[in-house]
Design a protein around this motif. Structure first.
Motif, PDB file in Angstrom:
ATOM      1  N   ILE A  36      10.798  85.164 -84.305  1.00  0.00           N
ATOM      2  CA  ILE A  36       9.850  84.500 -85.205  1.00  0.00           C
ATOM      3  C   ILE A  36      10.481  84.230 -86.562  1.00  0.00           C
ATOM      4  CG2 ILE A  36       7.628  84.687 -86.387  1.00  0.00           C
ATOM      5  CD1 ILE A  36       6.660  86.388 -84.068  1.00  0.00           C
ATOM      6  N   SER A  37      11.121  85.270 -87.152  1.00  0.00           N
ATOM      7  CA  SER A  37      11.627  85.059 -88.505  1.00  0.00           C
ATOM      8  C   SER A  37      12.818  84.100 -88.510  1.00  0.00           C
ATOM      9  CB  SER A  37      11.989  86.386 -89.162  1.00  0.00           C
ATOM     10  OG  SER A  37      12.901  87.092 -88.387  1.00  0.00           O
ATOM     11  N   PHE A  38      13.618  84.120 -87.441  1.00  0.00           N
ATOM     12  CA  PHE A  38      14.768  83.211 -87.410  1.00  0.00           C
ATOM     13  C   PHE A  38      14.299  81.753 -87.312  1.00  0.00           C
ATOM     14  CE2 PHE A  38      18.361  81.021 -85.394  1.00  0.00           C
ATOM     15  CZ  PHE A  38      19.381  81.409 -86.247  1.00  0.00           C
ATOM     16  N   THR A  39      13.268  81.509 -86.497  1.00  0.00           N
ATOM     17  CA  THR A  39      12.771  80.142 -86.337  1.00  0.00           C
ATOM     18  C   THR A  39      12.106  79.641 -87.615  1.00  0.00           C
ATOM     19  OG1 THR A  39      12.225  80.864 -84.116  1.00  0.00           O
ATOM     20  CG2 THR A  39      11.515  78.670 -84.739  1.00  0.00           C
ATOM     21  N   LEU A  40      11.171  80.453 -88.140  1.00  0.00           N
ATOM     22  CA  LEU A  40      10.507  80.051 -89.383  1.00  0.00           C
ATOM     23  C   LEU A  40      11.532  79.911 -90.512  1.00  0.00           C
ATOM     24  CD1 LEU A  40       7.261  82.224 -89.354  1.00  0.00           C
ATOM     25  CD2 LEU A  40       7.528  79.813 -88.775  1.00  0.00           C
ATOM     26  N   THR A 117      16.479  85.120 -94.317  1.00  0.00           N
ATOM     27  CA  THR A 117      17.335  84.297 -93.459  1.00  0.00           C
ATOM     28  C   THR A 117      17.254  82.828 -93.875  1.00  0.00           C
ATOM     29  OG1 THR A 117      17.980  83.796 -91.197  1.00  0.00           O
ATOM     30  CG2 THR A 117      15.644  83.925 -91.614  1.00  0.00           C
ATOM     31  N   ALA A 118      16.113  82.421 -94.461  1.00  0.00           N
ATOM     32  CA  ALA A 118      15.993  81.031 -94.925  1.00  0.00           C
ATOM     33  C   ALA A 118      17.061  80.734 -95.965  1.00  0.00           C
ATOM     34  CB  ALA A 118      14.604  80.785 -95.506  1.00  0.00           C
ATOM     35  N   ALA A 119      17.317  81.703 -96.865  1.00  0.00           N
ATOM     36  CA  ALA A 119      18.325  81.483 -97.899  1.00  0.00           C
ATOM     37  C   ALA A 119      19.708  81.315 -97.279  1.00  0.00           C
ATOM     38  CB  ALA A 119      18.325  82.655 -98.881  1.00  0.00           C
ATOM     39  N   TYR A 120      20.028  82.174 -96.303  1.00  0.00           N
ATOM     40  CA  TYR A 120      21.347  82.069 -95.659  1.00  0.00           C
ATOM     41  C   TYR A 120      21.457  80.783 -94.856  1.00  0.00           C
ATOM     42  CZ  TYR A 120      22.660  86.784 -96.978  1.00  0.00           C
ATOM     43  OH  TYR A 120      23.011  87.899 -97.693  1.00  0.00           O
TER      44      TYR A 120
END
Lengths: 262, 237
Positions: A36-40, A117-120
């Motif tokens: 979930i967090s990787f996709t979002l 993860t969004a920042a990376y």
């Protein structure tokens, strides 16, 4: 001799009966958290990358600050800031009707991992988009294509191919980082391991967790390699017999062909 | 705002001194781990390029394991596993009693192993940039293999490896925050204590994030200087 007997040589069967299912559940929780967090985070990261590349100064500056903050401080501190920090503003969130979200460790962990993860991923996307040669954009403009269409049909597909490898690395880093969720009472693989250890004091459990994490990471790595090979199959040198076409390859395609070339 | 400043101040009732002490522990831990991890990483990289298949296999296993394990799990395995190991060792030598393994030492070992696995990749990449002719020229001058490495290869290696190592260092700096879970009073742990005492989680966790950011920014500057130094023999462009 049954399979169980053979297994008995390697691991403690009694321990397996007691905690086996819990470990499987833990893997499920880890998988959900990461997926979930990787996709979002990917969706948010793409938006951030576009904002970072925009020609509006404040937008560029703001996303730059966001990316710097989330890449420069530990995920652990970010998670605590969200869960304990924002979670302490109960009256505020109740007024906004968002208390159900910040009350739960699960949603806070999801949010922290997504923002991190969004920042990376934003940096990965930014590098990839910038690696598409200018001529591609100019050619599309010369053909009279709209900017949005140019991005969707010309720039984005080429950028995604450059992204593939670093995105795979980021996914693996996320799987490892997700173990931190166990520190805010989430029973992911790491959390289950710590719980089981605190009850049995059997060190073998930590070794199980290690083997399981290694298996997960190795499977993802191999699956990603297959995916990458499949998605770049149209670029492989053997399939391009005409020299004219080969000379016409963009820099991006060349790096995609030989990702390891310096 | 006034309250926040007094919470972070160095005077009575302020947590400034505690946070500074924690920052010092974090920095000490990271700086103590750095040479261990970087040197071990170089050894692993040389093993990965060696002619012996056994050394190559060992290097592959090492990097796969320590790149694949979550840092938190590595830390706990070293901490608890080390404790059990030492206890058994001491028991076999006739010493019965409880032994606590030092959390700082466990951190240096665990983060050192992780850093070694990641930095070995950087070293391998850097070693690949050095042309064969450099080794041949070294041996033509009558230098031993060690001297060739030290005088000819290594200075060129540092130049190629520095950007990667700087990334490794930044990751290490952030990873050290995990040591707070095995009760070493680093910056993160000190922050947790401050939050427990003052019930001001936002102020203190934000302050911790900002301190980590400052540490990253500071090391960024240090690496710029180092890179300039490593590149001083090279023309720009």
């Amino acid at each position: 001799m049954t399979f169980r007997d053979i297994l008995g040589f390697v691991i403690d069967l009694d321990l397996l009966d007691r905690y086996g299912w819990r470990f499987l559940e833990g893997i499920g929780v880890t998988a959900q958290l990461v997926a979930i967090s990787f996709t979002l985070g990917g969706a948010l990261g793409l938006l951030l990358a576009l904002a970072r590349l925009s020609d509006k100064g404040p937008l560029r500056w703001l996303t730059g600050a966001y990316i710097y903050f989330f890449r420069g401080s530990p995920l652990l501190a970010q998670l605590f800031l969200l869960y304990y920090g924002l979670g302490s503003l109960r009256a505020f969130w109740t007024d906004l009707g968002l208390w159900w979200f910040f009350r739960e460790a699960w949603s806070c962990a999801l949010l922290a991992f997504t923002l991190n993860t969004a920042a990376y991923q934003a940096e990965i996307f930014r590098g990839a988009i910038r690696s598409v040669p200018r001529g591609q954009r100019e050619a599309a403009a010369a053909l009279g294509m709209h900017r949005a269409v140019t991005f969707a049909k010309v720039i984005f597909p080429q950028a995604m191919i450059v992204c593939l490898r670093p995105l795979g690395n980021e996914l693996i880093l996320m799987i490892k980082a997700s173990a931190i969720a166990s520190l805010v009472t989430i029973y992911d693989l790491m959390g289950v391991t710590k719980l089981a250890f605190s009850r049995s004091y059997d060190f073998e459990l930590y070794l199980w967790a290690a083997v399981l994490y290694l298996l997960i990471v190795e499977c993802i790595r191999r699956l990603w390699a297959v995916l990458e090979r499949r998605l770049t199959r149209h670029l492989r040198a053997g399939d391009l017999p005409q020299p004219a076409q080969r000379n016409g390859l963009s820099r991006v395609t060349k790096t995609a062909l030989k990702p390891n070339a310096q | 705002m006034q309250d926040v400043l007094s919470l972070l101040s160095f005077s009575d009732g302020g947590w400034g001194a505690a946070l500074a002490a924690g920052t010092l522990v974090t920095l000490t831990l990271a700086l103590a781990t750095l040479p261990v991890g970087i040197f071990l990483g170089l050894v692993v990289a040389l093993m990965a390029r060696s002619r012996s298949p056994r050394a190559r296999a060992a290097a592959t296993v090492f990097t796969t394991v320590f790149r694949g394990l979550p840092e938190l799990l590595t830390l706990l395995i070293v901490y608890y596993g080390g404790q059990i190991l030492i206890q058994r060792l001491m028991a076999s030598m006739g010493y019965e009693g409880q032994l606590q393994i030092n959390a700082f030492l466990a951190g240096v070992v665990a983060f050192g192993l992780v850093l070694a696995a990641f930095s070995s990749e950087v070293w391998v990449g850097a070693l690949n940039t050095i042309a064969r002719g450099q080794y041949e020229a070294g041996s033509a001058l009558g230098l031993s293999r060690w001297l060739t490495f030290r005088l000819v290869v290594f200075p060129q290696l540092m130049r190629a490896a520095l950007p990667g190592l700087s990334n490794n260092w930044l990751t290490l700096l952030k990873d050290t925050s995990l040591i707070s879970t095995i009760s070493l009073v680093d910056l993160m742990r000190q922050t947790n204590l401050a939050v427990g005492a003052t019930k001001q989680p936002i102020v203190f966790y934000l302050a911790a994030c900002v301190i980590y950011l400052l540490l990253s920014a500071g090391s960024g500057l240090a690496f710029t200087v180092l890179e300039r130094r490593a590149n001083r023999g090279h023309a720009r462009g």
